[in-house]
Scaffold this active site. Structure first.
Site, mmCIF file in Angstrom:
data_model
loop_
_atom_site.group_PDB
_atom_site.id
_atom_site.type_symbol
_atom_site.label_atom_id
_atom_site.label_comp_id
_atom_site.label_asym_id
_atom_site.label_seq_id
_atom_site.Cartn_x
_atom_site.Cartn_y
_atom_site.Cartn_z
ATOM 1 N N LYS A 189 -12.113 -2.657 -5.728
ATOM 2 C CA LYS A 189 -12.642 -1.425 -6.049
ATOM 3 C C LYS A 189 -11.337 -0.495 -6.453
ATOM 4 O O LYS A 189 -11.537 0.564 -7.121
ATOM 5 C CB LYS A 189 -13.368 -0.670 -4.820
ATOM 6 C CG LYS A 189 -12.389 -0.647 -3.666
ATOM 7 C CD LYS A 189 -13.173 -0.095 -2.396
ATOM 8 C CE LYS A 189 -12.409 -0.172 -1.266
ATOM 9 N NZ LYS A 189 -12.342 -1.441 -0.463
ATOM 10 N N LYS A 247 -8.437 -10.524 -8.926
ATOM 11 C CA LYS A 247 -9.587 -10.233 -8.215
ATOM 12 C C LYS A 247 -10.254 -8.940 -8.673
ATOM 13 O O LYS A 247 -9.679 -7.901 -8.694
ATOM 14 C CB LYS A 247 -8.724 -10.036 -6.748
ATOM 15 C CG LYS A 247 -9.727 -9.993 -5.527
ATOM 16 C CD LYS A 247 -9.112 -9.613 -4.188
ATOM 17 C CE LYS A 247 -9.395 -8.505 -3.528
ATOM 18 N NZ LYS A 247 -9.069 -8.454 -2.455
ATOM 19 N N LYS A 301 0.948 -1.074 0.095
ATOM 20 C CA LYS A 301 0.104 0.075 -0.118
ATOM 21 C C LYS A 301 0.746 1.289 -0.079
ATOM 22 O O LYS A 301 0.440 2.244 -0.706
ATOM 23 C CB LYS A 301 -1.142 -0.001 1.329
ATOM 24 C CG LYS A 301 -2.030 -1.034 1.076
ATOM 25 C CD LYS A 301 -3.151 -0.513 2.086
ATOM 26 C CE LYS A 301 -4.495 -1.531 1.930
ATOM 27 N NZ LYS A 301 -5.476 -1.196 2.659
HETATM 28 P P1 ADP Z 1 -11.289 -4.249 -2.127
HETATM 29 O O1 ADP Z 1 -10.425 -5.407 -2.551
HETATM 30 O O2 ADP Z 1 -12.245 -4.115 -3.355
HETATM 31 O O3 ADP Z 1 -10.404 -3.266 -1.800
HETATM 32 P P2 ADP Z 1 -11.621 -4.889 0.600
HETATM 33 O O4 ADP Z 1 -10.203 -5.182 0.664
HETATM 34 O O5 ADP Z 1 -12.184 -3.521 1.122
HETATM 35 O O6 ADP Z 1 -12.201 -4.829 -0.911
HETATM 36 O O7 ADP Z 1 -12.269 -6.192 1.191
HETATM 37 C C1 ADP Z 1 -13.367 -6.024 1.831
HETATM 38 C C2 ADP Z 1 -14.172 -7.356 2.172
HETATM 39 O O8 ADP Z 1 -14.674 -7.864 0.934
HETATM 40 C C3 ADP Z 1 -12.955 -8.397 2.662
HETATM 41 O O9 ADP Z 1 -13.377 -9.225 3.579
HETATM 42 C C4 ADP Z 1 -12.392 -9.136 1.630
HETATM 43 O O10 ADP Z 1 -11.808 -10.196 1.540
HETATM 44 C C5 ADP Z 1 -13.727 -9.010 0.393
HETATM 45 N N1 ADP Z 1 -13.499 -9.093 -0.865
HETATM 46 C C6 ADP Z 1 -12.999 -7.979 -1.471
HETATM 47 N N2 ADP Z 1 -12.856 -8.267 -3.051
HETATM 48 C C7 ADP Z 1 -13.544 -9.768 -3.082
HETATM 49 C C8 ADP Z 1 -13.555 -10.537 -4.038
HETATM 50 N N3 ADP Z 1 -13.269 -10.024 -5.198
HETATM 51 N N4 ADP Z 1 -13.791 -11.670 -3.924
HETATM 52 C C9 ADP Z 1 -14.327 -12.095 -2.677
HETATM 53 N N5 ADP Z 1 -14.155 -11.274 -1.595
HETATM 54 C C10 ADP Z 1 -13.921 -10.026 -1.766
HETATM 55 NA NA NA Z 2 -8.295 -4.216 -0.748
#
Ligand code: ADP
Ligand code: NA
Length: 337
Positions: A207, A204, A114
């Site tokens: 966002k 993956k 990050k």
């Molecule tokens: P992002 O990856 O979009 O920034 P976050 O890291 O804020 O999302 O993740 C928030 C929650 O959603 C976590 O528990 C994470 O494991 C789950 N999550 C995020 N993206 C995915 C995905 N593509 N598939 C499954 N779970 C996800």
């Molecule tokens: Na993330």
């Protein structure tokens, strides 16, 4: 018997949660509120570890809470709250920071990822100590050791190292100051699915990394939702079969379908044998729209009644504070305050 406790948090860093958040995490929050003594929080303190706009953060925190309620988190069964409403989070983070090795914190790989993405302002001490705040988020809601019940934390791969640090800090604190915390256990909730990007099915859905065409937002209108599914990258051939290596696109769509409908992948393969990608995608698009339309409508309605939302948040903060204050009383006493 007393239910095991579960603690989970999500950052308010977008205007909407996405399909991956829903299938990978938030849907399980709803399921676990019946089997667990659940504490769910929107972690706004974490959202300021990178540059942010105050008005946007305030709005996103409210929208996040409204979406969670719309998805079925029930504030009478689960304790739903905003992290910054419970000041004990930062107080415990300070204490835990004082038993965290500098080198130990420096080994957190997520910080390296990050911080390398931070622009002109450079990285912050807040981003560096973020895993310690996360440890405090969890350990504040530790059951008392004599209760002999588990503290569970649903975690994806990317959070395992932070949970390991939390366990180490819990054990270190207990060893130095007396039994206070139950070390948390990683919990893989049943039915949690890893969802990939619709345009780049090897990455993956995220966002921060996905293009608008690669991600489905929970609050999106039906039209664009349908279009994105219809235009999702599929693979050579025309068979609807699960093959992670050679058909990552179709495999991702099958996973979404299976998770949303509760049908096994082999049953879906049978249903679509010989029918090609077109009908499969059309049906999946309908399923996605049918799942999220009611959630979007409930979210908008909740956002229309700010007073009701504030009442929910006040109740959540009060319930979380009761547990957090009790933990902090013990911690203060143990460390000599
Ligand atoms: P992002 O990856 O979009 O920034 P976050 O890291 O804020 O999302 O993740 C928030 C929650 O959603 C976590 O528990 C994470 O494991 C789950 N999550 C995020 N993206 C995915 C995905 N593509 N598939 C499954 N779970 C996800
Ligand atoms: Na993330």
């Amino acid at each position: 018997a007393v239910k095991p406790r579960v603690l989970s948090g999500i950052q308010p860093t977008a205007d909407s949660f996405h399909l991956g958040n829903y299938l990978g995490a938030l849907r399980q929050w709803v399921a676990m509120q019946d089997t667990h003594d659940a504490f769910y929080c929107v972690v706004d303190l974490h959202a300021i570890t990178v540059e942010h706009d105050p008005a946007t953060l305030r709005r996103r925190t409210k929208v996040a809470i409204a979406q969670l309620l719309a998805m079925g988190v029930d504030p009478d069964r689960a304790t739903l709250f905003v992290q910054s409403h419970v000041p004990e989070h930062t107080e415990l983070a300070w204490v835990l920071g004082c038993i965290t090795g500098f080198g130990e914190a420096g080994r957190m790989t997520q910080f390296k990822d990050k911080s390398s993405k931070q622009g002109t302002g450079g990285t912050t001490v807040g981003l560096f100590t973020y895993p310690v705040l996360q440890a405090a988020d969890i350990l504040l809601y530790s059951p008392e050791p004599h209760e002999e019940r588990a503290l569970r934390v649903p975690v994806g791969e990317d959070q395992r190292q932070h949970l390991e640090l939390t366990r180490d800090l819990a054990q270190r604190f207990n060893h130095r100051f007396g039994d206070t915390f139950v070390p948390p256990e990683a919990h893989i909730p049943p039915g949690a699915a890893k969802i990939t990007d619709l345009q780049e099915p090897d990455a993956k859905m995220s966002k921060s990394a996905s293009s608008p065409q690669g991600i489905i937002d929970v609050l999106e209108e039906a039209g664009p939702m349908r279009k994105k599914i219809m235009r999702a990258v599929t693979d050579p051939g025309s068979d609807v079969v699960y093959d992670e290596e050679r058909k990552a696109g179709v495999t991702n769509l099958l996973r979404i379908y299976s998770a949303l409908e509760g049908t096994s992948v082999p049953d879906l393969e049978t249903r679509y044998a010989g029918s090609g990608y077109g009908q499969f995608k059309k049906d999946l698009a309908q399923l996605v729209v049918d799942t999220f339309t009611p959630i979007r409508e409930r979210t908008l309605k909740l956002l229309d009644d700010e007073e009701q939302l504030d009442r929910v948040l006040a109740q959540g903060a009060e319930r979380a504070s009761r547990v957090a204050a009790r933990t902090m009383d013990t911690v203060r006493d143990r460390v000599g305050f």
